[in-house]
Motif scaffolding. Sequence first.
Motif, mmCIF file in Angstrom:
data_model
loop_
_atom_site.group_PDB
_atom_site.id
_atom_site.type_symbol
_atom_site.label_atom_id
_atom_site.label_comp_id
_atom_site.label_asym_id
_atom_site.label_seq_id
_atom_site.Cartn_x
_atom_site.Cartn_y
_atom_site.Cartn_z
ATOM 1 N N GLU A 235 21.433 59.706 71.391
ATOM 2 C CA GLU A 235 22.030 60.309 70.196
ATOM 3 C C GLU A 235 23.180 59.449 69.677
ATOM 4 O OE1 GLU A 235 21.294 62.887 68.359
ATOM 5 O OE2 GLU A 235 19.626 63.692 69.514
ATOM 6 N N VAL A 236 23.983 58.913 70.582
ATOM 7 C CA VAL A 236 25.113 58.065 70.189
ATOM 8 C C VAL A 236 24.606 56.773 69.558
ATOM 9 C CG1 VAL A 236 27.120 56.774 71.009
ATOM 10 C CG2 VAL A 236 26.638 59.053 71.929
ATOM 11 N N VAL A 237 23.614 56.157 70.177
ATOM 12 C CA VAL A 237 23.044 54.916 69.637
ATOM 13 C C VAL A 237 22.462 55.167 68.252
ATOM 14 C CG1 VAL A 237 21.226 53.199 69.934
ATOM 15 C CG2 VAL A 237 22.598 53.910 71.894
ATOM 16 N N ALA A 238 21.740 56.274 68.100
ATOM 17 C CA ALA A 238 21.141 56.597 66.811
ATOM 18 C C ALA A 238 22.194 56.731 65.724
ATOM 19 C CB ALA A 238 20.331 57.885 66.923
ATOM 20 N N ALA A 239 23.315 57.354 66.057
ATOM 21 C CA ALA A 239 24.373 57.560 65.065
ATOM 22 C C ALA A 239 25.060 56.247 64.705
ATOM 23 C CB ALA A 239 25.380 58.574 65.583
ATOM 24 N N LEU A 240 25.437 55.456 65.698
ATOM 25 C CA LEU A 240 26.167 54.215 65.441
ATOM 26 C C LEU A 240 25.331 53.198 64.674
ATOM 27 C CD1 LEU A 240 28.102 53.658 68.805
ATOM 28 C CD2 LEU A 240 29.128 53.992 66.539
ATOM 29 N N THR A 241 24.040 53.169 64.919
ATOM 30 C CA THR A 241 23.176 52.175 64.278
ATOM 31 C C THR A 241 22.476 52.708 63.039
ATOM 32 O OG1 THR A 241 21.286 52.737 65.701
ATOM 33 C CG2 THR A 241 22.781 51.007 66.478
ATOM 34 N N GLY A 242 22.651 54.003 62.743
ATOM 35 C CA GLY A 242 22.052 54.588 61.560
ATOM 36 C C GLY A 242 22.760 54.140 60.293
ATOM 37 N N ALA A 243 22.142 54.398 59.148
ATOM 38 C CA ALA A 243 22.626 53.873 57.878
ATOM 39 C C ALA A 243 24.065 54.279 57.571
ATOM 40 C CB ALA A 243 21.703 54.334 56.752
ATOM 41 N N ARG A 244 24.423 55.531 57.818
ATOM 42 C CA ARG A 244 25.757 56.005 57.438
ATOM 43 C C ARG A 244 26.856 55.222 58.142
ATOM 44 N NH1 ARG A 244 29.251 60.598 57.822
ATOM 45 N NH2 ARG A 244 31.321 59.780 57.410
ATOM 46 N N TRP A 245 26.847 55.216 59.480
ATOM 47 C CA TRP A 245 27.941 54.600 60.227
ATOM 48 C C TRP A 245 27.796 53.092 60.321
ATOM 49 C CZ3 TRP A 245 32.348 56.902 60.739
ATOM 50 C CH2 TRP A 245 32.407 58.299 60.692
ATOM 51 N N ASN A 246 26.575 52.594 60.210
ATOM 52 C CA ASN A 246 26.396 51.141 60.209
ATOM 53 C C ASN A 246 26.964 50.539 58.928
ATOM 54 O OD1 ASN A 246 24.162 48.577 59.957
ATOM 55 N ND2 ASN A 246 25.090 48.976 61.933
ATOM 56 N N THR A 247 26.751 51.222 57.817
ATOM 57 C CA THR A 247 27.324 50.771 56.553
ATOM 58 C C THR A 247 28.838 50.837 56.589
ATOM 59 O OG1 THR A 247 25.363 51.467 55.311
ATOM 60 C CG2 THR A 247 27.410 51.220 54.078
ATOM 61 N N GLU A 248 29.374 51.908 57.143
ATOM 62 C CA GLU A 248 30.827 52.054 57.259
ATOM 63 C C GLU A 248 31.418 50.918 58.091
ATOM 64 O OE1 GLU A 248 33.185 54.298 56.159
ATOM 65 O OE2 GLU A 248 31.684 55.072 54.767
ATOM 66 N N LEU A 249 30.745 50.577 59.173
ATOM 67 C CA LEU A 249 31.231 49.500 60.032
ATOM 68 C C LEU A 249 31.236 48.169 59.281
ATOM 69 C CD1 LEU A 249 32.085 48.690 62.975
ATOM 70 C CD2 LEU A 249 29.687 48.062 63.323
ATOM 71 N N ALA A 250 30.160 47.892 58.556
ATOM 72 C CA ALA A 250 30.065 46.636 57.814
ATOM 73 C C ALA A 250 31.184 46.522 56.790
ATOM 74 C CB ALA A 250 28.698 46.541 57.127
ATOM 75 N N ARG A 251 31.473 47.602 56.084
ATOM 76 C CA ARG A 251 32.537 47.586 55.079
ATOM 77 C C ARG A 251 33.905 47.425 55.726
ATOM 78 N NH1 ARG A 251 30.179 52.796 51.852
ATOM 79 N NH2 ARG A 251 28.751 51.709 50.428
ATOM 80 N N THR A 252 34.098 48.091 56.848
ATOM 81 C CA THR A 252 35.404 48.070 57.503
ATOM 82 C C THR A 252 35.708 46.716 58.129
ATOM 83 O OG1 THR A 252 35.243 50.435 57.992
ATOM 84 C CG2 THR A 252 36.812 49.162 59.301
ATOM 85 N N MET A 253 34.689 46.105 58.741
ATOM 86 C CA MET A 253 34.911 44.902 59.540
ATOM 87 C C MET A 253 34.353 43.630 58.897
ATOM 88 S SD MET A 253 36.566 46.279 62.011
ATOM 89 C CE MET A 253 36.690 44.881 63.121
ATOM 90 N N ASN A 254 33.795 43.743 57.682
ATOM 91 C CA ASN A 254 33.184 42.585 57.013
ATOM 92 C C ASN A 254 32.047 41.984 57.833
ATOM 93 O OD1 ASN A 254 34.807 42.757 54.753
ATOM 94 N ND2 ASN A 254 36.333 41.350 55.539
ATOM 95 N N TYR A 255 31.184 42.865 58.324
ATOM 96 C CA TYR A 255 29.987 42.448 59.038
ATOM 97 C C TYR A 255 28.784 42.528 58.114
ATOM 98 C CZ TYR A 255 32.501 43.250 63.499
ATOM 99 O OH TYR A 255 33.381 43.213 64.546
ATOM 100 N N VAL A 256 27.653 42.059 58.619
ATOM 101 C CA VAL A 256 26.368 42.266 57.965
ATOM 102 C C VAL A 256 25.725 43.494 58.601
ATOM 103 C CG1 VAL A 256 24.081 41.308 57.515
ATOM 104 C CG2 VAL A 256 26.085 39.804 57.527
ATOM 105 N N PRO A 257 25.279 44.471 57.816
ATOM 106 C CA PRO A 257 24.597 45.637 58.394
ATOM 107 C C PRO A 257 23.314 45.230 59.099
ATOM 108 C CG PRO A 257 25.209 46.028 56.094
ATOM 109 C CD PRO A 257 25.404 44.559 56.353
ATOM 110 N N ASN A 258 22.761 46.150 59.895
ATOM 111 C CA ASN A 258 21.605 45.783 60.710
ATOM 112 C C ASN A 258 20.279 45.748 59.956
ATOM 113 O OD1 ASN A 258 21.076 48.530 60.418
ATOM 114 N ND2 ASN A 258 21.489 49.034 62.561
ATOM 115 N N LYS A 259 20.282 46.163 58.687
ATOM 116 C CA LYS A 259 19.064 46.112 57.876
ATOM 117 C C LYS A 259 19.357 45.388 56.565
ATOM 118 C CE LYS A 259 16.982 50.381 59.653
ATOM 119 N NZ LYS A 259 16.470 51.732 59.301
ATOM 120 N N ALA A 260 18.412 44.558 56.146
ATOM 121 C CA ALA A 260 18.596 43.824 54.888
ATOM 122 C C ALA A 260 18.772 44.777 53.718
ATOM 123 C CB ALA A 260 17.413 42.896 54.653
ATOM 124 N N GLY A 261 18.131 45.946 53.778
ATOM 125 C CA GLY A 261 18.227 46.919 52.701
ATOM 126 C C GLY A 261 19.610 47.517 52.531
#
Length: 417
Positions: free
Chosen positions: A321-347
Motif C-alpha cells: 500500500e505504501v509503495v502504491a501511494a508513493l509511486t502513484g501519480a498523485r505523490w510521484n508528481t508532487e515529489l517531482a515538483r518538490t525535488m526537481n526530479y523526473v516522474p516515473n512515467k513519461a505521461g
Amino acid sequence: MRRRLLALVCVSATLLGGCGLMPGSETQRRTVTVWLMQHSASQEYLDRFTEEFESEHAGIELDIRIQEWTGIGEKVQQALRTGGSEGPDVIEVGNTQVATYAEGDRLVDLTLESMRDWGRDDWLPGLAEPGQWGSQQYGIPWYAANRVVIYRKDLFREAGITEPPKNQDEWLTATEELNTGDQQGIYLAGQDWYTLAGFIWEEGGELATERSGVWSGTLDSPAALRGMDFYRRLQKLGDGPVDSDEEHPPQAGVFADGNVAQIVAVPGLASAILQQNPQLKGELGYFPVPGKKTGTPGAVFTGGSDLVVPAKTDDTDAAIEVVAALTGARWNTELARTMNYVPNKAGLADSVAEEEGVAAMAAGAAQGRATPSTPQWSAVEADNPIKEYMTKVLTGADPATEAERAAERVTDALAFD
C-alpha cells in the motif's frame, strides 16, 4: 498464505459486524517501517505524505527512517538477511542495485501489482528495466534523474547560435563553432563513461549482453565502436582531461570559471555552478542530449531510485500500500515538483514542464537506459575497464583492439564465481 488467511478471517468476521470490529475488539494498527535515502525527499513532503496516507489508511502507521548512501549496501543486505519486527518493510534503493538485492528471493515479487494496477508499460525504461530480475518486477520506479547539456546562453548568442542543436550532427557543428581561442566548445572528461554509454545505446549497441544466463562484454561491436567514435569527436572540442572522469576535477568548477560553453551533467549541478560564479545567473540553459534523429533526444543513462519490499517483511500488504501511494501519480508528481526530479512515467512529464532544466531532463528520460541488469555489474564498475579503454582511444590507440580487450575484461567481471 498469511494474506489469504487474513482475508478469510475478515470475510468471516463481516458476519459478526466487520473485520476488526467484533464485540470487545479494537482495530489493530500496523506500523510500516520505510527506509528512504537522505535528500531524496524534503521533510515537508514526507510530513504531508505521512499525514494523508495515515488518514486514508486508518490501520497503518508510518515510521520513515532516513538513511545515508555511505555504507547503505551492506546495511540493506543485512536487513534482507535478518528481517524481523525492527527491520524495514519498504526500502528505497538505487535503480541499478535491484538485481543485487533480488537475487536469492530476498524481495517480494511485485509483477502482478505492476501489470494489473500500476501501469508498468508506461514507466520510464531506465527505471523499470533494472527493477526486474529475470522476468519478475521487484523494483518499483520512484523518481529519475539523467544528464542533459548545460550551456551558456550568452556564448551561444555570441557565436550566432540561435537555438539548441536538434541532432548529433548539429551538436558537433555548433560545438566546433564554440571551440575558439581560449574558449572550450565543451568540457567533456575523457572517462565520463555514463555519457559514453548513452552514445553507444544511441547507435544500437550495448555495454554487455546476456544469452542463456551468460553475460558477455560487447564494447567491440560495430555499434559500440561508433558510439566511442562520436565521443572522441566531441571530446576533442574542448580541453577535458583524457585520463580522469567528470569529478576529477569537479566539472561544475571548471564550467564556473567562464571559458566553457557546454557540459553534460544533471540539471541540479547548475546550483553548484552559480554558487561558484553568481554572474552566470540567467545565462544557463539546458537541452536534452541530442540523438541521431532530428528532434528525438539521444539515449542517456537514467539514474534514480526504485522502491522494494523485503521478503521478510512482517506485513506485505501494508508495505505494498505504501509503495502504491508513493509511486502513484498523485505523490510521484508532487515529489517531482518538490525535488526537481523526473516522474516515473513519461505521461507525467508535463508536471515539471515549467522548470527548464527538469523539462530537458524529462525529455531525455524517455530515451533513458540503465546498466546491465545483473548483480555482477558492480564488479565491472569496481575495476571499470571502460574508463581505461576510453583513455587509450583518446590518446591514439586503435579503437577496435582496445575495445576487444575491454570487452574481454567486462566478460570476466560478469562471470559468476
